[in-house]
Enzyme design. Sequence first.
Site, PDB file in Angstrom:
ATOM      1  N   HIS A  90     -11.659   2.649   3.902  1.00 15.94           N
ATOM      2  CA  HIS A  90     -11.179   1.591   3.014  1.00 15.94           C
ATOM      3  C   HIS A  90     -12.389   0.728   2.654  1.00 15.94           C
ATOM      4  CE1 HIS A  90      -8.235  -0.667   0.989  1.00 15.94           C
ATOM      5  NE2 HIS A  90      -7.784  -1.441   1.942  1.00 15.94           N
ATOM      6  N   ASP A 134      -1.864  -8.059   1.655  1.00 17.19           N
ATOM      7  CA  ASP A 134      -0.616  -7.297   1.538  1.00 17.19           C
ATOM      8  C   ASP A 134      -0.227  -6.597   2.845  1.00 17.19           C
ATOM      9  OD1 ASP A 134      -2.832  -5.668   1.162  1.00 17.19           O
ATOM     10  OD2 ASP A 134      -1.930  -4.415  -0.382  1.00 17.19           O
ATOM     11  N   HIS A 135      -1.081  -6.709   3.870  1.00 15.30           N
ATOM     12  CA  HIS A 135      -0.754  -6.108   5.177  1.00 15.30           C
ATOM     13  C   HIS A 135      -0.463  -7.139   6.261  1.00 15.30           C
ATOM     14  CE1 HIS A 135      -1.904  -1.820   4.313  1.00 15.30           C
ATOM     15  NE2 HIS A 135      -2.337  -2.463   3.234  1.00 15.30           N
ATOM     16  N   HIS A 144      -5.669  -3.501   8.871  1.00 12.79           N
ATOM     17  CA  HIS A 144      -6.788  -4.283   8.349  1.00 12.79           C
ATOM     18  C   HIS A 144      -6.219  -5.589   7.824  1.00 12.79           C
ATOM     19  CE1 HIS A 144      -5.183  -2.351   4.800  1.00 12.79           C
ATOM     20  NE2 HIS A 144      -5.936  -3.099   4.006  1.00 12.79           N
ATOM     21  N   HIS A 194      -6.271  -7.255   4.700  1.00  3.46           N
ATOM     22  CA  HIS A 194      -5.950  -7.609   3.320  1.00  3.46           C
ATOM     23  C   HIS A 194      -4.554  -8.247   3.330  1.00  3.46           C
ATOM     24  CE1 HIS A 194      -9.009  -4.620   1.390  1.00  3.46           C
ATOM     25  NE2 HIS A 194      -9.519  -5.831   1.556  1.00  3.46           N
TER      26      HIS A 194
HETATM   27 ZN    ZN Z   1      -6.375  -3.012   1.860  1.00  2.00          ZN
END
Ligand code: ZN
Length: 196
Positions: A145, A65-66, A61, A63
């Site tokens: 999520h 931090d990914h 996904h 976000h």
């Molecule tokens: Zn996330």
Amino acid sequence: MISITLLGTAALVPIPERALTAAFLTCGGHSILFDCGEGTQSAAVKAGVSLMKTDLIALTHYHGDHILGLPGLLKTMWRMGRTEPLYITGSEGLWQKAMEPILRLTGRTAYPIELFELPAEGLQLCRLIRGWASAARLTAFKTVHKVPSQGYCFTLELAGKFLPQKAKALGVPVNQWSRLQNGQSVPLGDNIILPE
Ligand SMILES: [Zn+2]
């Protein structure tokens, strides 16, 4: 053999000993990077793995931090002279929510970046990227999520029984038989002999 290196397992904020999310899978000389949080490149150097020949990046996904390690990684691949295409897949909104802004930051790359959607039944990786074992398959599944997200299942189906007489009849040289036994295809003149 399948090898998985967990490059980052932290969430939201990186800490000295834990980079943000990324996992690196290798199998038969080919590789997939799952997510690419900030610090993924440093974590790979520390773990002793090279991301430069990654065939495919699979994002769960979008976000930060990914995915915030991606602009740097894509740029480094270019600086290191990559010419092979890089395949990228992800959950809903791959272009608008992730790749369009990331590629605007990254700028031009000398190698092609190919975005694609995994079909519901999964994908036999050799159909997309030459050299993957024909038994290797990547399938996506929905995860829960706050935003659309998906996980991935990598499978290596059991090889069938090797039939030397059939390989011989097809004209495959004996020194190439182990490739078929390992589930890899063998180029022969204008043809490609598949393990099946
Ligand atoms: Zn996330």
